[in-house]
Design a protein around this motif. Structure first.
Motif, PDB file in Angstrom:
ATOM      1  N   THR A 125       0.768  -1.122   0.063  1.00 19.40           N
ATOM      2  CA  THR A 125      -0.069   0.202  -0.105  1.00 19.40           C
ATOM      3  C   THR A 125       0.799   1.408   0.159  1.00 19.40           C
ATOM      4  OG1 THR A 125      -0.145  -0.078   2.215  1.00 19.40           O
ATOM      5  CG2 THR A 125      -1.941  -1.030   1.121  1.00 19.40           C
ATOM      6  N   GLU A 129       0.871   4.388  -2.664  1.00 20.94           N
ATOM      7  CA  GLU A 129       0.525   5.915  -2.370  1.00 20.94           C
ATOM      8  C   GLU A 129       1.762   6.805  -3.117  1.00 20.94           C
ATOM      9  OE1 GLU A 129      -0.001   5.808   1.911  1.00 20.94           O
ATOM     10  OE2 GLU A 129      -2.184   4.853   1.451  1.00 20.94           O
ATOM     11  N   THR A 141      -4.378   8.369  -0.412  1.00 21.56           N
ATOM     12  CA  THR A 141      -4.353   7.213   0.281  1.00 21.56           C
ATOM     13  C   THR A 141      -5.067   6.089  -0.074  1.00 21.56           C
ATOM     14  OG1 THR A 141      -5.772   7.902   1.838  1.00 21.56           O
ATOM     15  CG2 THR A 141      -3.285   8.868   2.120  1.00 21.56           C
ATOM     16  N   HIS A 143      -7.440   3.632   1.208  1.00 21.09           N
ATOM     17  CA  HIS A 143      -8.326   3.490   2.382  1.00 21.09           C
ATOM     18  C   HIS A 143      -9.611   2.833   2.178  1.00 21.09           C
ATOM     19  CE1 HIS A 143      -9.969   6.527  -0.460  1.00 21.09           C
ATOM     20  NE2 HIS A 143     -10.933   6.395   0.140  1.00 21.09           N
ATOM     21  N   PRO A 144     -10.397   2.348   3.235  1.00 23.56           N
ATOM     22  CA  PRO A 144      -9.891   2.458   4.634  1.00 23.56           C
ATOM     23  C   PRO A 144      -8.873   1.284   4.671  1.00 23.56           C
ATOM     24  CG  PRO A 144     -12.045   1.366   4.227  1.00 23.56           C
ATOM     25  CD  PRO A 144     -11.461   1.689   2.828  1.00 23.56           C
ATOM     26  N   LEU A 145      -8.022   1.535   5.711  1.00 22.40           N
ATOM     27  CA  LEU A 145      -6.948   0.567   5.811  1.00 22.40           C
ATOM     28  C   LEU A 145      -7.437  -0.195   6.998  1.00 22.40           C
ATOM     29  CD1 LEU A 145      -3.688   2.814   5.412  1.00 22.40           C
ATOM     30  CD2 LEU A 145      -4.873   0.904   3.991  1.00 22.40           C
ATOM     31  N   TYR A 152      -5.924  -5.509  -0.638  1.00 23.23           N
ATOM     32  CA  TYR A 152      -6.572  -4.423  -0.854  1.00 23.23           C
ATOM     33  C   TYR A 152      -6.793  -4.273  -2.248  1.00 23.23           C
ATOM     34  CZ  TYR A 152      -5.255  -3.115   3.948  1.00 23.23           C
ATOM     35  OH  TYR A 152      -5.130  -3.248   5.239  1.00 23.23           O
ATOM     36  N   TYR A 171      -9.755   4.394  -3.052  1.00 20.58           N
ATOM     37  CA  TYR A 171     -10.653   3.678  -2.350  1.00 20.58           C
ATOM     38  C   TYR A 171     -10.613   1.992  -2.213  1.00 20.58           C
ATOM     39  CZ  TYR A 171     -15.399   1.805  -0.775  1.00 20.58           C
ATOM     40  OH  TYR A 171     -16.277   1.137   0.137  1.00 20.58           O
ATOM     41  N   SER A 175     -13.486  -3.641   0.774  1.00 25.38           N
ATOM     42  CA  SER A 175     -13.677  -3.260   2.171  1.00 25.38           C
ATOM     43  C   SER A 175     -15.366  -3.263   2.220  1.00 25.38           C
ATOM     44  CB  SER A 175     -13.446  -1.817   2.575  1.00 25.38           C
ATOM     45  OG  SER A 175     -13.757  -0.890   1.715  1.00 25.38           O
TER      46      SER A 175
END
Ligand code: ADP
Length: 603
Positions: A125, A129, A141, A143-145, A152, A171, A175
């Motif tokens: 990750t 970034e 970023t 997210h959510p981490l 991810y 995003y 998630s």
């Protein structure tokens, strides 16, 4: 006289004709109504069928439109994915170039965006970034981490790169379960897969769209060709190309450009999960849906089941020809047909009736002529033979023989009297009674009649008295006027008991001349008075069975009185007696003396 009564009763043909016309017209009306009702029913059914065909066409058109779009989207995704299978690493600039080249915004105006999602292990990750920062000069970023996980799937590119879409970059789509489910299915099946309805990240701002969004994913593997097993596909997954669309936008575009959808609402649902309907689009908020008919069609879009629903105002079903209009129109036509039928049948029956009445009239005349002439001749013959017998020409009769001959003479007199009455009635019926008016003295005339009837009255010991001025002049026919007085006087004697009296008075009043005949006999019940002037009507009373009669006397008397512009009045009380008054106008002039053309017809 029953034969005559029978014929006359057939005059009821008028009533029969009337009722036949009423029945014919009613039948026509009812028949018309039934036809109109059947027609309106069949039109209603036809309208319903037409409506169903029309809505099925509409639903099919919406369905095909959606399916066609998603085929195109699938194609778009597949060709975008090809870029990755060739290059493995695709920069933001290259993605943008691809986006512009395929003219996405022009060719696919409903799309919110076409993007790429990179799969990242948790340790990757940071590098992701960093790359984002290098490419975009922007703080991105993943997210959510939290919560921490093995993999991810961060949104890497999303074109058009507008401010709304930028919110989505980084995003992690894994998630969120709805997205993740679709992505995993796409990964495992190596085909375009649609997600269920989701709230888009882009819409998580104030004033975001009311419509749910959906995403379509297409997997990208790091192999040249698509791995053949599910395990290999999972192991070699590089990421996803995907697109974002709001079905509501597609539908909105469609609905706003389709005229057919007047008076209808359209809704689109996703029904894939547990048969629950998730709203994808509603053309307007649906409140009270009374008076609407709902039609639906379920169809598959890639891996999902959607349902399109049309709600049409019921009035729409009958827009072509309203059955009620047909029914009303039919009822009007039926009424018109009935009215025409009524008139035609009355006319037709009227002419039949006229012919029938003519025939009856002719028969009556023939019968009356026969009765009067054929009966009169032998009756007069009998009178002459009796005259010869009683004259003593063939020897004196004994007292008993003379008495019998007398009875025969009286009976013959009555017979001739009735025959004469028939003759006059026949003349009245055929309008052949011609009056010859002259100035006559009513007193003299009455005196003669009184004298005549007194003989008959004596047999019942009835005394007739006459009270009169010296003369009363009126205009009249001296053949017929005495018949009126005679009828009143003979009736007075006939319907008086033995040893009674009958008072006759001739009066010269200011406006009229009167002959009043008063008796103290059986009288007439009130309810029968209106019948005594009818042809052949005899009222039964204590004396009617001993006193013969035809029921023609008063009929003739009234006709004759009226022919003199006069009338007959009656006052009577049962068992007290009756008063018959002949009223004649006094101021008639003798214009028509000797005028043979004056003909009196029955009224
Ligand atoms: P009819 O030949 O029977 O006398 P009319 O036409 O002269 O026929 O009279 C009709 C009916 O009227 C009679 O049958 C009788 O019942 C009634 N009527 C007529 N005159 C008198 C009267 N003076 N008193 C009582 N009844 C009468």
């Amino acid at each position: 006289m029953q034969w005559i009564e029978k014929i006359l009763k057939k005059n009821d043909a008028r009533r029969t004709a009337y009722w036949t016309a009423v029945i014919v017209s009613l039948s026509l009306f009812i028949l018309g109504l039934i036809i109109a009702a059947l027609l309106s029913r069949s039109i209603a059914m036809q309208n319903q069928k037409d409506f169903e065909v029309k809505t099925t066409q509409q639903l099919t058109s919406i369905k095909s439109n959606i399916q066609f779009r998603f085929q195109m989207y699938g194609q778009l995704l597949a060709s975008s994915a090809a870029l990755f299978s060739i290059k493995k690493e695709v920069s933001h600039a290259e993605w943008r170039e691809l986006y512009d080249k395929i003219r996405v915004s022009q060719e696919y105006p409903s799309l919110l965006g076409v993007g790429y999602v990179t799969t990242l292990k948790s340790e990757e990750t940071g590098a992701f970034e960093q790359r984002m920062r290098d490419e975009r000069e922007d703080e991105i970023t993943a997210h959510p981490l939290a919560p921490a996980r093995d993999m991810y799937t961060a949104i890497t590119y999303l074109e058009p790169n507008d401010t709304v879409n930028q919110k989505a970059i980084g995003y992690d789509m894994y998630s969120e379960p709805t997205r993740r489910y679709a992505m995993e299915l796409a990964r495992d099946t190596a085909s375009p897969v649609l997600s269920g309805p989701v709230r888009l990240v882009q819409d998580e701002v104030e004033g975001g769209s009311q419509y749910m969004g959906i995403l379509e994913y297409y997997p990208v593997y790091n192999t040249k060709s698509v791995p053949s097993t599910v395990a290999e596909r999972q192991a070699h997954l590089l990421g996803f190309v995907y697109l974002v669309v709001r079905p509501g936008d597609i539908m909105h575009r469609y609905v706003s450009t389709t005229n057919d959808l007047d008076q209808q609402t359209v809704a689109l649902y996703d029904t894939s999960t547990n048969n629950t309907e998730t709203v994808l689009y509603e053309s307007q908020s649906l409140g009270n849906m009374n008076g609407y008919t709902t039609s639906t069609q379920d169809f598959a879009v890639n891996n999902r089941w959607w349902r399109v629903e049309l709600r049409s105002k019921d009035t729409l079903i009958n827009t072509i020809v309203a059955p009620s209009v047909i029914l009303g129109f039919g009822a009007l036509l039926a009424a018109a047909a009935a009215a025409i039928g009524y008139r035609l049948s009355l006319r037709r029956l009227g002419s039949v009736e006229e012919r029938y009445a003519e025939q009856v009239q002719q028969t009556k005349e023939e019968l009356l002529a026969l009765a009067s002439h054929q009966l009169r001749t032998p009756a007069s013959g009998v009178k002459q033979y009796l005259g010869i017998l009683t004259s003593g020409m063939f020897g004196e009769l004994t007292q008993e023989q003379a008495a019998i001959a007398r009875k025969a003479y009286d009976a013959n007199e009555r017979q001739i009297h009735i025959v004469n009455e028939l003759l006059y009635v026949s003349k009245v019926d055929t309008g052949q009674l011609r009056m010859e008016f002259d100035t006559v003295d009513l007193v003299e005339m009455t005196e003669k009649v009184v004298e005549q009837v007194s003989e008959m009255a004596r047999t019942k010991d009835i005394q007739i008295t006459l009270k009169a001025p010296s003369a009363v002049e009126v205009v009249g026919d001296d053949r017929y006027l005495p018949m009126v007085i005679e009828n009143m006087l003979t009736n007075a004697v006939k319907y008086s008991y033995m040893s009674s009296k009958v008072e006759v008075e001739v009066r010269d009043d200011e406006d009229s001349a009167r002959v009043i005949v008063k008796d103290y006999g059986v009288g007439i019940p009130k309810e029968d008075i209106s019948r005594i002037f009818l042809k052949f009507d005899r009222i039964h009373n204590p004396l009617s069975h001993v006193e013969g009669g035809s029921g023609l006397g008063l009929f003739l008397a009234l006709q004759l009185a009226e022919a003199h512009s006069g009338t007959i009045e009656v006052h009577s009380r049962p068992e007290k007696g009756s008063t018959f008054t002949l009223l004649l106008p006094k101021n008639s002039r003798v214009d028509n003396v000797g005028d043979d053309d004056r003909t009196y017809s029955e009224r």
